[in-house]
Design a protein around this motif. Structure first.
Motif, PDB file in Angstrom:
ATOM      1  N   ALA A  82      42.359  46.684  41.843  1.00  0.00           N
ATOM      2  CA  ALA A  82      41.544  45.558  41.364  1.00  0.00           C
ATOM      3  C   ALA A  82      41.831  44.337  42.221  1.00  0.00           C
ATOM      4  N   GLY A 102      41.236  39.975  42.779  1.00  0.00           N
ATOM      5  CA  GLY A 102      40.924  38.706  42.144  1.00  0.00           C
ATOM      6  C   GLY A 102      40.967  37.586  43.166  1.00  0.00           C
ATOM      7  N   ARG A 130      47.006  49.522  39.987  1.00  0.00           N
ATOM      8  CA  ARG A 130      46.525  49.843  38.650  1.00  0.00           C
ATOM      9  C   ARG A 130      47.491  49.331  37.589  1.00  0.00           C
ATOM     10  N   LEU A 163      47.438  46.178  36.370  1.00  0.00           N
ATOM     11  CA  LEU A 163      47.477  44.718  36.341  1.00  0.00           C
ATOM     12  C   LEU A 163      46.055  44.179  36.369  1.00  0.00           C
ATOM     13  N   ASP A 164      45.815  43.159  35.570  1.00  0.00           N
ATOM     14  CA  ASP A 164      44.514  42.521  35.541  1.00  0.00           C
ATOM     15  C   ASP A 164      44.549  41.291  36.455  1.00  0.00           C
ATOM     16  N   PRO A 165      43.689  41.247  37.458  1.00  0.00           N
ATOM     17  CA  PRO A 165      43.803  40.162  38.444  1.00  0.00           C
ATOM     18  C   PRO A 165      43.585  38.781  37.831  1.00  0.00           C
ATOM     19  N   GLU A 166      42.636  38.671  36.899  1.00  0.00           N
ATOM     20  CA  GLU A 166      42.396  37.350  36.312  1.00  0.00           C
ATOM     21  C   GLU A 166      43.622  36.881  35.535  1.00  0.00           C
ATOM     22  N   GLU A 167      44.233  37.839  34.837  1.00  0.00           N
ATOM     23  CA  GLU A 167      45.441  37.504  34.085  1.00  0.00           C
ATOM     24  C   GLU A 167      46.587  37.118  35.022  1.00  0.00           C
ATOM     25  N   GLN A 208      35.504  34.853  37.787  1.00  0.00           N
ATOM     26  CA  GLN A 208      35.338  35.730  36.631  1.00  0.00           C
ATOM     27  C   GLN A 208      34.371  36.868  36.921  1.00  0.00           C
TER      28      GLN A 208
END
Lengths: 471, 471
Positions: free
Chosen positions: B222, B224, B292, B294-298, B320
């Motif tokens: 992912a 961001g 995998r 990890l959420d990039p925005e977070e 976003q």
């Protein structure tokens, strides 16, 4: 052009321009190498304390046409550090130039002198909250100048590259004795030919590296280690792809271990704790270094589940503590010692394109079997395509029993490697051991270019003569 | 040694050994370069279709002592691709050798011919589920052979390195016309001098790269993108360290943007959507590519909180959606075009040690202010220490008004860069534009070594004469 020995007259001339403290009578270690194949010679041993003294030594040697052998930690496995033939050389040991000249954590940069021991460079980086990722068995003895001169590999290559990839700049004395001041701290500098990478891996034949600017990395937020049993080398490679797809470059080591290696270990070093009761035919030691927010044990467990589903593994152990991580690594790190105790008929530091590794292992075993009754222990940095493919006698026989087959075994393995687009020296270099291999397998146009470069930079041929290229 | 022009007699000789289809009359683009500083010459234009034809062309040129100018996409910014002086050359355009010869996803390897357009190499990697991370403004036109010959940089260097770091092997025609078959797919091969890295960055002066083995990477799970307002360049660098400590090498781009650049953009390209209502004095465009789990925005929001706490940022935007990510990048990518519309008095592609960037920006502004009334737009790859430091006239004046100051501005900026241990060509190379700079600022011992290597590999001096080294 003939070279002259570093005789008494030359020694006397050196002492006119350099202080007595630079010289020492050579202990045996300067004339030995780890595998005991050759005995070196020494006319004069010098231990310079700064780059100007190195420059004065090489200038004098150039004027007198005396061979110069640069000496680091002495751990090289191909005889690059000793001169068994030709006129007795001036040995220049860098051991006194061992300072860490500077650490720049913001830049992820460290400047070390050539004589700094690899483990001390790692430590200086760690103390600055950074990682210097070059890691290899001899790190407690090997010196960074030698690591760079041989473009050392090791277990961190998969993620961080070879020694070459970890160097930003060099200070070096060229064969005419002049100093190249190239200790750049720059990540980007496109101003002309890449002299740095020419000296790296030249094994002291184009000059003496006296200091280097090294790249540091952020320390991973968390690390995890696991051993997965795999059905065969194909599965090991598919497992690496799976790990990459999920964790990217966070996969920091990926080592293949053969059942034969675990058996040798159990028989010869029973004190090393084994991961499995019964040695599996193949397994993989894997390490991940993850960013903040990921739990390594969880990430490895998820990977194991996915690999299980795809039939790429049947059993696995994920380290739950630092002690377990150390145990897992201890298995990998003791395999070479177990091998030594068994006594290899012939050992090979080879690489092939990663996707051809399974084919190489299959065909290698056939080739070796065709030459007689042997056992093979094939292990190593499978993520880099680099295998240590070592051939041993059958139980009850010794390597002495096969003395007359050593050449045939080596030749057959190397021929196969070459045919498959591989390298007969993946990480150890050419030194004096593999000069003939380079002549046999090297691209002739490239070899001519190498000879032209050597003649251009070292017209008298004083720098480490006989290493890499025939003197 | 004098060179001869690629005249009618030479053209006739070429046609005896090569088919007519290889030759074409030169369109103007072969004689121009993007900045319009020089007009090139052409005796014969050849568009070979394979390496054997390249070899035949260079062999003939070597025999006749005719200069050879290799031509890729023609996007180089330092005039390495044209010959404005000396005898009219043989131009060898690689554009027809544009095949992707093979993709090996398991090995993270792709083999491309030199004429393959960079964007097509990226696409071929993507289609195989992999990433080829070299990325730069000219990627739709630039060809990989040129990218390698100039060791191209771009926005992916922080994580993945320069073009040099992305190459495993080369096929090339050396100045005597012989072919070096070095398309190795190996990650590790320590068999002799590093001819590959010598040709990379040599800007066609040591031979013609005809194909390359390139490294691919796993695609991040992912991605961001964010823009953080920073109070000053010091904070930008501290923010990078913070990002590295938390996310490691997952930080894939880190670009400094000056308020001046956003103002130029608003004034000249108002259609480009700006991130902030009022242009902040400094901001940073950051990209992360995560494994995998990890959420990039977070991850970016957490980083923002931590940076806010340390006073390293005051405001930030985290994309976003892919559309927002594209918008953010569009700001960065349109700054050079806005600059062109304003018209720089002098532009500089420089690097300094990363920790010295704030000092460089401060002192650079003083140096420029000392020469007259100017505006500075300083932006670029701050994570690599590489800034595009461009000097513009004040409002109401044009670069023509400062024509007589160009040299003084350039010299003053370059002197400062050199004094601070930097490079006057971080990513664009030397070409013909910076030959004098190299002579002025380059280490003299290294320059002599470069000249010796050039003379050894190209004794007649036919390969791209006048580029990098004085002809």
């Amino acid at each position: 052009m003939t070279l002259n020995p570093a005789d008494d007259a030359f020694a006397a001339r050196l002492r006119q321009s350099l202080p007595e403290a630079v010289f020492r009578s050579p202990e045996p270690r300067y004339l030995e190498e780890p595998r005991g194949r050759w005995a070196g010679q020494c006319g004069v041993l010098a231990l310079p304390r700064d780059v100007d003294e190195v420059s004065a030594l090489v200038t004098a040697a150039a004027a007198a046409r005396v061979p110069v052998v640069p000496y680091g930690g002495g751990t090289g496995l191909v005889g690059g550090q000793i001169a068994p033939e030709g006129p007795a050389p001036l040995i220049v040991s860098l051991e006194r130039m061992n300072a860490i000249r500077g650490v720049y954590p913001t830049e992820n940069v460290l400047i070390a002198e050539a004589g700094a021991i690899l483990a001390e460079v790692q430590l200086a980086a760690r103390e600055a909250g950074r990682l210097f990722p070059l890691s290899l068995a001899a790190e407690g003895t090997a010196r960074i100048g030698g690591n760079l001169s041989t473009n050392a590999g090791g277990t961190g290559v998969l993620r961080y590259g070879n020694a070459r990839d970890l160097c930003l700049g060099l200070e070096a004395v060229l064969p005419d004795g002049r100093i190249w001041h190239g200790l750049s701290r720059l990540r980007k500098d496109n101003t002309g030919y890449d002299l740095r990478d020419l000296l790296i891996g030249a094994e002291g034949t184009l000059g003496i590296i006296t200091a280097a600017t090294l790249k540091l990395y952020p320390q991973p937020a968390a690390q995890g280690t696991a051993i997965f049993v795999v059905p065969d080398p194909e599965a090991a490679i598919a497992l690496l792809s799976l790990a990459h797809a999920r964790l990217g470059e966070a996969v920091s080591a990926f080592e293949l271990i053969a059942g034969q290696g675990l058996t040798f270990l159990a028989e010869n070093l029973p004190e090393v704790r084994q991961p499995f009761d019964q040695a599996p035919e193949w397994c993989v030691l894997m390490e991940v270094g993850l960013p903040r927010g990921l739990d390594p044990e969880e990430a490895l467990a998820d990977l194991f589940e996915a690999a299980l589903e795809e039939g790429l593994t049947s059993d696995g152990l994920i380290a739950q503590s630092q002690a377990q991580r150390d145990d897992f690594w201890s298995v990998r790190e003791h395999i070479p010692e177990a091998n030594r105790r068994v006594g290899a008929v012939s050992s090979h530091d080879i690489s092939v394109p990663i996707s051809r590794i399974p084919e190489f292992i299959r065909r290698g075993d056939q080739v070796v079997a065709g030459l007689g009754g042997f056992r093979v222990n094939c292990f190593g940095h499978i993520g880099d395509g680099n295998l240590h493919y070592n051939v041993f006698p059958e139980p009850g026989r010794s390597k002495a029993d096969h003395a007359n087959q050593v050449g045939a075994v080596k030749r057959a393995v190397h021929d196969l490697v070459h045919e498959m687009g591989g390298s007969v020296s993946a990480e150890h270099g050419i030194g004096r051991l593999k000069v003939e291999d380079l002549e046999r397998y090297g691209d002739p146009v490239r070899l001519d270019a190498m000879r032209a470069i050597k003649a251009a930079l070292d017209p008298a041929g004083i720098m480490n003569p006989g290493a890499v290229l025939r003197a």
